[in-house]
Motif scaffolding. Structure first.
Motif, PDB file in Angstrom:
ATOM      1  N   MET A   1      -1.009  18.358  -0.140  1.00 19.33           N
ATOM      2  CA  MET A   1      -1.211  16.988  -0.645  1.00 19.33           C
ATOM      3  C   MET A   1      -0.119  16.066  -0.127  1.00 19.33           C
ATOM      4  SD  MET A   1      -2.082  17.792  -4.607  1.00 19.33           S
ATOM      5  CE  MET A   1      -3.187  19.117  -5.015  1.00 19.33           C
ATOM      6  N   ALA A   2       1.104  16.592  -0.123  1.00 13.34           N
ATOM      7  CA  ALA A   2       2.217  15.775   0.363  1.00 13.34           C
ATOM      8  C   ALA A   2       1.999  15.390   1.819  1.00 13.34           C
ATOM      9  CB  ALA A   2       3.523  16.544   0.208  1.00 13.34           C
ATOM     10  N   LEU A   3       1.490  16.356   2.600  1.00  9.78           N
ATOM     11  CA  LEU A   3       1.258  16.080   4.012  1.00  9.78           C
ATOM     12  C   LEU A   3       0.219  14.970   4.175  1.00  9.78           C
ATOM     13  CD1 LEU A   3       2.069  17.022   6.843  1.00  9.78           C
ATOM     14  CD2 LEU A   3       0.015  18.428   6.845  1.00  9.78           C
ATOM     15  N   VAL A   4      -0.844  15.063   3.371  1.00  9.00           N
ATOM     16  CA  VAL A   4      -1.898  14.046   3.453  1.00  9.00           C
ATOM     17  C   VAL A   4      -1.308  12.667   3.125  1.00  9.00           C
ATOM     18  CG1 VAL A   4      -4.016  13.215   2.375  1.00  9.00           C
ATOM     19  CG2 VAL A   4      -3.789  15.613   2.990  1.00  9.00           C
ATOM     20  N   LEU A   5      -0.491  12.611   2.083  1.00  8.84           N
ATOM     21  CA  LEU A   5       0.136  11.335   1.713  1.00  8.84           C
ATOM     22  C   LEU A   5       1.005  10.802   2.843  1.00  8.84           C
ATOM     23  CD1 LEU A   5       1.439  11.365  -1.963  1.00  8.84           C
ATOM     24  CD2 LEU A   5      -0.268   9.896  -0.907  1.00  8.84           C
ATOM     25  N   LEU A   6       1.809  11.700   3.392  1.00  9.92           N
ATOM     26  CA  LEU A   6       2.749  11.311   4.441  1.00  9.92           C
ATOM     27  C   LEU A   6       2.007  10.776   5.657  1.00  9.92           C
ATOM     28  CD1 LEU A   6       5.789  11.383   4.882  1.00  9.92           C
ATOM     29  CD2 LEU A   6       5.531  13.627   5.908  1.00  9.92           C
ATOM     30  N   VAL A   7       0.978  11.532   6.062  1.00  7.70           N
ATOM     31  CA  VAL A   7       0.232  11.129   7.250  1.00  7.70           C
ATOM     32  C   VAL A   7      -0.500   9.817   6.992  1.00  7.70           C
ATOM     33  CG1 VAL A   7      -1.725  11.723   8.716  1.00  7.70           C
ATOM     34  CG2 VAL A   7       0.017  13.436   8.202  1.00  7.70           C
ATOM     35  N   SER A   8      -1.060   9.655   5.774  1.00  8.53           N
ATOM     36  CA  SER A   8      -1.786   8.394   5.569  1.00  8.53           C
ATOM     37  C   SER A   8      -0.840   7.209   5.544  1.00  8.53           C
ATOM     38  CB  SER A   8      -2.670   8.436   4.322  1.00  8.53           C
ATOM     39  OG  SER A   8      -2.078   9.171   3.319  1.00  8.53           O
ATOM     40  N   SER A   9       0.364   7.380   5.006  1.00 10.22           N
ATOM     41  CA  SER A   9       1.254   6.217   5.038  1.00 10.22           C
ATOM     42  C   SER A   9       1.739   5.945   6.454  1.00 10.22           C
ATOM     43  CB  SER A   9       2.421   6.391   4.065  1.00 10.22           C
ATOM     44  OG  SER A   9       3.158   7.513   4.403  1.00 10.22           O
ATOM     45  N   LEU A  10       1.832   7.020   7.252  1.00  7.73           N
ATOM     46  CA  LEU A  10       2.179   6.838   8.663  1.00  7.73           C
ATOM     47  C   LEU A  10       1.101   6.021   9.378  1.00  7.73           C
ATOM     48  CD1 LEU A  10       4.759   8.265   9.574  1.00  7.73           C
ATOM     49  CD2 LEU A  10       3.326   9.825  10.897  1.00  7.73           C
ATOM     50  N   PHE A  11      -0.166   6.438   9.161  1.00  7.76           N
ATOM     51  CA  PHE A  11      -1.267   5.710   9.782  1.00  7.76           C
ATOM     52  C   PHE A  11      -1.330   4.278   9.300  1.00  7.76           C
ATOM     53  CE2 PHE A  11      -3.246   9.819  11.043  1.00  7.76           C
ATOM     54  CZ  PHE A  11      -3.408   9.488  12.377  1.00  7.76           C
TER      55      PHE A  11
ATOM     56  N   LEU B   1      -3.074  11.510  -5.817  1.00 16.28           N
ATOM     57  CA  LEU B   1      -2.316  12.608  -5.209  1.00 16.28           C
ATOM     58  C   LEU B   1      -0.865  12.653  -5.682  1.00 16.28           C
ATOM     59  CD1 LEU B   1      -3.465  12.550  -1.479  1.00 16.28           C
ATOM     60  CD2 LEU B   1      -3.806  14.389  -3.125  1.00 16.28           C
ATOM     61  N   ALA B   2      -0.200  11.498  -5.620  1.00 12.25           N
ATOM     62  CA  ALA B   2       1.233  11.492  -5.910  1.00 12.25           C
ATOM     63  C   ALA B   2       1.500  11.949  -7.339  1.00 12.25           C
ATOM     64  CB  ALA B   2       1.804  10.100  -5.678  1.00 12.25           C
ATOM     65  N   ALA B   3       0.657  11.452  -8.265  1.00 10.82           N
ATOM     66  CA  ALA B   3       0.835  11.867  -9.651  1.00 10.82           C
ATOM     67  C   ALA B   3       0.591  13.366  -9.792  1.00 10.82           C
ATOM     68  CB  ALA B   3      -0.123  11.080 -10.543  1.00 10.82           C
ATOM     69  N   THR B   4      -0.382  13.872  -9.053  1.00  8.78           N
ATOM     70  CA  THR B   4      -0.670  15.303  -9.091  1.00  8.78           C
ATOM     71  C   THR B   4       0.538  16.113  -8.641  1.00  8.78           C
ATOM     72  OG1 THR B   4      -2.933  14.748  -8.498  1.00  8.78           O
ATOM     73  CG2 THR B   4      -2.289  17.057  -8.329  1.00  8.78           C
ATOM     74  N   ILE B   5       1.146  15.666  -7.552  1.00 10.54           N
ATOM     75  CA  ILE B   5       2.324  16.379  -7.048  1.00 10.54           C
ATOM     76  C   ILE B   5       3.419  16.401  -8.107  1.00 10.54           C
ATOM     77  CG2 ILE B   5       4.160  16.334  -5.327  1.00 10.54           C
ATOM     78  CD1 ILE B   5       2.114  15.127  -3.384  1.00 10.54           C
ATOM     79  N   ALA B   6       3.657  15.222  -8.713  1.00 11.18           N
ATOM     80  CA  ALA B   6       4.725  15.128  -9.710  1.00 11.18           C
ATOM     81  C   ALA B   6       4.450  16.061 -10.883  1.00 11.18           C
ATOM     82  CB  ALA B   6       4.865  13.688 -10.183  1.00 11.18           C
ATOM     83  N   GLU B   7       3.171  16.111 -11.297  1.00  6.25           N
ATOM     84  CA  GLU B   7       2.856  16.902 -12.486  1.00  6.25           C
ATOM     85  C   GLU B   7       2.833  18.399 -12.208  1.00  6.25           C
ATOM     86  OE1 GLU B   7      -0.709  15.570 -14.368  1.00  6.25           O
ATOM     87  OE2 GLU B   7      -0.018  13.490 -14.304  1.00  6.25           O
TER      88      GLU B   7
ATOM     89  N   SER C   1       0.840  -1.209   0.000  1.00  3.53           N
ATOM     90  CA  SER C   1       0.000   0.000   0.000  1.00  3.53           C
ATOM     91  C   SER C   1       0.864   1.244   0.000  1.00  3.53           C
ATOM     92  CB  SER C   1      -0.901   0.035   1.234  1.00  3.53           C
ATOM     93  OG  SER C   1      -1.553  -1.175   1.401  1.00  3.53           O
ATOM     94  N   ALA C   2       1.935   1.199   0.790  1.00  8.05           N
ATOM     95  CA  ALA C   2       2.808   2.368   0.835  1.00  8.05           C
ATOM     96  C   ALA C   2       3.396   2.651  -0.544  1.00  8.05           C
ATOM     97  CB  ALA C   2       3.925   2.134   1.850  1.00  8.05           C
ATOM     98  N   ARG C   3       3.788   1.604  -1.233  1.00  8.11           N
ATOM     99  CA  ARG C   3       4.328   1.790  -2.583  1.00  8.11           C
ATOM    100  C   ARG C   3       3.254   2.319  -3.524  1.00  8.11           C
ATOM    101  NH1 ARG C   3       7.889  -2.259  -6.195  1.00  8.11           N
ATOM    102  NH2 ARG C   3       8.321  -0.406  -7.436  1.00  8.11           N
ATOM    103  N   ALA C   4       2.057   1.756  -3.394  1.00  4.32           N
ATOM    104  CA  ALA C   4       0.983   2.166  -4.291  1.00  4.32           C
ATOM    105  C   ALA C   4       0.570   3.605  -4.034  1.00  4.32           C
ATOM    106  CB  ALA C   4      -0.209   1.228  -4.126  1.00  4.32           C
ATOM    107  N   LEU C   5       0.502   3.985  -2.744  1.00  2.78           N
ATOM    108  CA  LEU C   5       0.141   5.361  -2.381  1.00  2.78           C
ATOM    109  C   LEU C   5       1.111   6.349  -3.010  1.00  2.78           C
ATOM    110  CD1 LEU C   5      -0.664   5.569   1.429  1.00  2.78           C
ATOM    111  CD2 LEU C   5      -2.202   5.961  -0.484  1.00  2.78           C
ATOM    112  N   GLY C   6       2.380   5.992  -2.951  1.00  3.92           N
ATOM    113  CA  GLY C   6       3.401   6.947  -3.363  1.00  3.92           C
ATOM    114  C   GLY C   6       3.745   6.873  -4.831  1.00  3.92           C
ATOM    115  N   GLU C   7       3.132   5.956  -5.565  1.00  4.01           N
ATOM    116  CA  GLU C   7       3.502   5.811  -6.969  1.00  4.01           C
ATOM    117  C   GLU C   7       3.025   7.030  -7.765  1.00  4.01           C
ATOM    118  OE1 GLU C   7       5.557   3.983  -8.410  1.00  4.01           O
ATOM    119  OE2 GLU C   7       5.153   5.154 -10.208  1.00  4.01           O
ATOM    120  N   ALA C   8       3.969   7.750  -8.379  1.00  8.67           N
ATOM    121  CA  ALA C   8       3.622   8.996  -9.058  1.00  8.67           C
ATOM    122  C   ALA C   8       3.794   8.886 -10.573  1.00  8.67           C
ATOM    123  CB  ALA C   8       4.482  10.126  -8.511  1.00  8.67           C
TER     124      ALA C   8
END
Lengths: 293, 326
Positions: free
Chosen positions: B298-308, B275-281, B238-245
């Motif tokens: 958006m980055a914060l949301v990603l970071l916090v969700s992978s933390l959770f 989200l991750a793709a949005t950040i990259a673009e 999931s962490a990999r999938a969340l962060g895949e940009a």
């Protein structure tokens, strides 16, 4: 289950167990008809000229062994390491087939039926096995005992059905008083001896006809060993038990008959006291007197 | 001075050095979260909780932020990020769900059924697959899967039925999930295979000796016993999938749109953008303060969700382990 115990079918190749001196490969002349006399119950299991080969080894692990196992008796298989006693035991419920490259010749009859003709799951419910290392599953005590009942049921049985059967099995295994207060406890938190008795209860829950025990006490302390041996004494009333042990004193304590194996051959089969006090084969005498091991 | 570097470390110094390394890792993470949170603050401040809600077209909002220039008014911060959040959750959940299913079955095959020869080939290949850079998957997606979906799976009727909102031309949910699954499954297979191999043989034999079929023995004892490892694999995936940009930005259709399950089959072809793709673009437009703050949010949301995610994962693992007292 109309009649219990079921009638024994006569086997065409009814013959005395082979008694061979592995060193000279000569048959030891004295017939052991005495040992074959049905002093206990009717014959439940017959091992008939069974040989087992492992791929890549020239010598058979078990070489043409014939043995009877009777209702209500404990048959102890003894012999030095690598003599094929565990292999023979594992062939009795076809567990040996899990080993890649193992092949078996000869027949094994359960109440007169060739076990190769029986459905394997049915066979293993009737011929259950206890292992050297206690192997309770990583679940609660209750779930362990109920495991086989649940697995063999078509529909998932409710607690009301399971509870009495679990209790009965635990009582027969002499564990009930120790665990009754909390059956939900993880089985792996029990002591080694309790774990082994839990495994026995787990096997008894499906009411097998034959119980195979592969050095059931070798991982246990002396006190637990005593408890399990006591248990074996009680259990054999309703079962046929085959136990493998390399502990001669144990074989003498629990066995009704003893079979001594050496390098895959059955050297001698006799009532326990006779084998220990008056062995017919020299090699048996040397072994039980501790000359080699 | 230099010579002292080559002297064998005393235990005390070694301990201090390792301790300092560990502490500095934690410090870096904390500093990162704080920094991102500070940068993200204006975006949350202007939007409040409706940041997470749905509303107008996200892409239009992001465009407006760039146009607002260096000194944006409060209105320029307006962002309703729901489509991006939804796209992230949707792709991750679908891919991980599919991946866990495939990984468990494949691992059972590899460990229990495959002959040793097959196993000795398959396992290294799977590990290799886990190391393929995601952009390669993206390339395959663009060059092979997207045209295939466009030419063979989407028909004109479907295209027309939604043409007033979105264009269906290949990239979208289906390709994204397929590639994401392909990307994360090998690592899960590796983990689950290792765990299954480590299941004591006695448990399996014990089950078989009780007259249980091989399949049931595996499912009721082995797979049950490795549930913590399956959870660990799912969390990692999931962490990999969340962060895949990059890969997702190539094949997702890159549109701030929420695919609607009730659209039927078209749902699978609808474009989206996590989200991750949005950040990259969007990161090239970072000079605009409003956009910058939104991207950090958006980055914060990603970071916090992978933390959770990893905290939740270890809680579940602990519960499962308690059941086995190991």
């Amino acid at each position: 289950m109309a009649e219990f115990p079921p009638p024994v079918r006569r086997i065409s190749s009814e013959q005395a167990p082979n008694v061979v001196d592995p060193a000279t490969r000569q048959e030891i002349p004295e017939p052991i008809a005495r040992a074959l006399a049905p002093s206990y119950g009717p014959e439940r299991l017959r091992i008939d000229e069974v040989s087992i080969h492992y791929a890549g080894s020239a010598r058979p692990a078990v070489n043409r062994v014939t043995l009877p196992v009777r209702q209500g008796e404990v048959l102890a298989l003894i012999g030095p390491s690598g003599c094929g006693k565990t292999t023979l035991l594992r062939s009795l419920n076809r567990l040996v087939e899990l080993t890649p490259g193992a092949t078996r010749d000869g027949r094994i009859l359960l109440d007169g039926d060739d076990i190769d003709q029986l459905e394997i799951t049915r066979l293993r419910r009737r011929v259950s096995m206890i292992f050297q290392q206690p192997n309770p599953f990583p679940m609660s005590i209750f779930d362990n005992v109920a495991y086989a009942i649940r697995e063999q049921a078509m529909r998932r049985p409710g607690k009301a059905v399971l509870q009495p059967r679990v209790e009965k099995a635990l009582r027969r295994a002499g564990l009930w008083d120790e665990v009754a207060d909390d059956l939900g406890r993880p089985a792996l938190r029990l002591s080694g001896g309790q774990q082994q008795r839990l495994c026995i209860a787990r096997a008894l829950a499906v009411e097998p006809d034959v119980l195979l025990m592969d050095e059931p006490c070798s991982a246990l302390d002396p006190i637990s060993t005593g408890v399990v041996e006591e248990l074996i004494h009680e259990l054999r009333q309703n079962l046929a038990i085959v136990i493998v042990t390399h502990n001669l004193a144990q074989a003498r304590r629990v066995g009704d008959h003893v079979a001594f194996m050496y390098l895959g051959d059955l050297v001698e089969y006799a009532p326990t006291e006779e084998l220990f006090t008056n062995p017919r084969a020299d090699r048996t005498r040397d072994y039980v007197q501790g000359a080699f091991g | 001075m230099l010579r002292s570097l080559f002297r064998p470390l005393t235990d005390r110094r070694a301990e201090r050095m390792l301790g300092a390394t560990a502490v500095s890792v934690v410090l870096v993470i904390v500093a990162m979260i704080v920094f991102i949170a500070i940068e993200a603050w204006p975006s949350f401040q202007h939007n409040g909780l409706s940041w997470f809600g749905s509303g107008k077209d996200v892409d239009a909002e992001l465009g407006a932020m760039v146009n607002a220039g260096a000194d944006p008014s409060g209105d320029a911060y307006q962002l309703r990020a729901w489509p991006l959040l939804y796209a992230t959750a949707l792709t991750t959940v679908l891919a991980v769900g599919l991946g866990v299913f495939i990984a468990v079955l494949a691992s059972i095959f590899i460990v229990e059924l495959a002959p040793p020869r097959v196993r000795s080939i398959v396992v290294p290949v799977v590990r290799l697959l886990a190391a393929v850079p995601s952009v390669v998957y993206g390339l395959i997606g663009i060059l092979v899967l997207v045209p295939f979906v466009n030419d063979h799976l989407i028909n004109e009727g479907q295209r027309e039925s939604v043409s007033y909102v979105i264009t269906l031309n290949g990239p979208g949910l289906l390709v994204s999930v397929v590639l994401l699954t392909l990307m994360i499954t090998p690592i899960m297979i590796s983990i689950v295979v290792d765990a299954l191999t480590a299941v004591p043989r006695g448990w399996r034999e014990g089950a078989l000796a009780l007259g249980v079929t091989r399949w049931r023995a595996v499912m009721s004892v082995s797979v049950r016993a490795i549930r913590p490892a399956i959870v660990a694999a799912a969390v990692l995936a999931s962490a990999r999938a969340l962060g895949e940009a990059i890969m997702l930005s190539m094949v997702s259709g890159s549109k701030g749109f929420s695919p609607q399950p009730w659209d039927g089959l078209i749902f699978l072809f609808e474009p989206l953008r996590p989200l991750a793709a949005t950040i990259a673009e969007q990161s090239e437009g970072i000079a605009a303060p409003a956009l910058k703050s939104s991207i950090y949010a958006m980055a914060l949301v990603l970071l916090v969700s992978s933390l959770f995610l990893s905290i939740g994962g270890s809680l579940i693992k602990r519960r499962l382990r308690l059941g086995t007292a190991r």
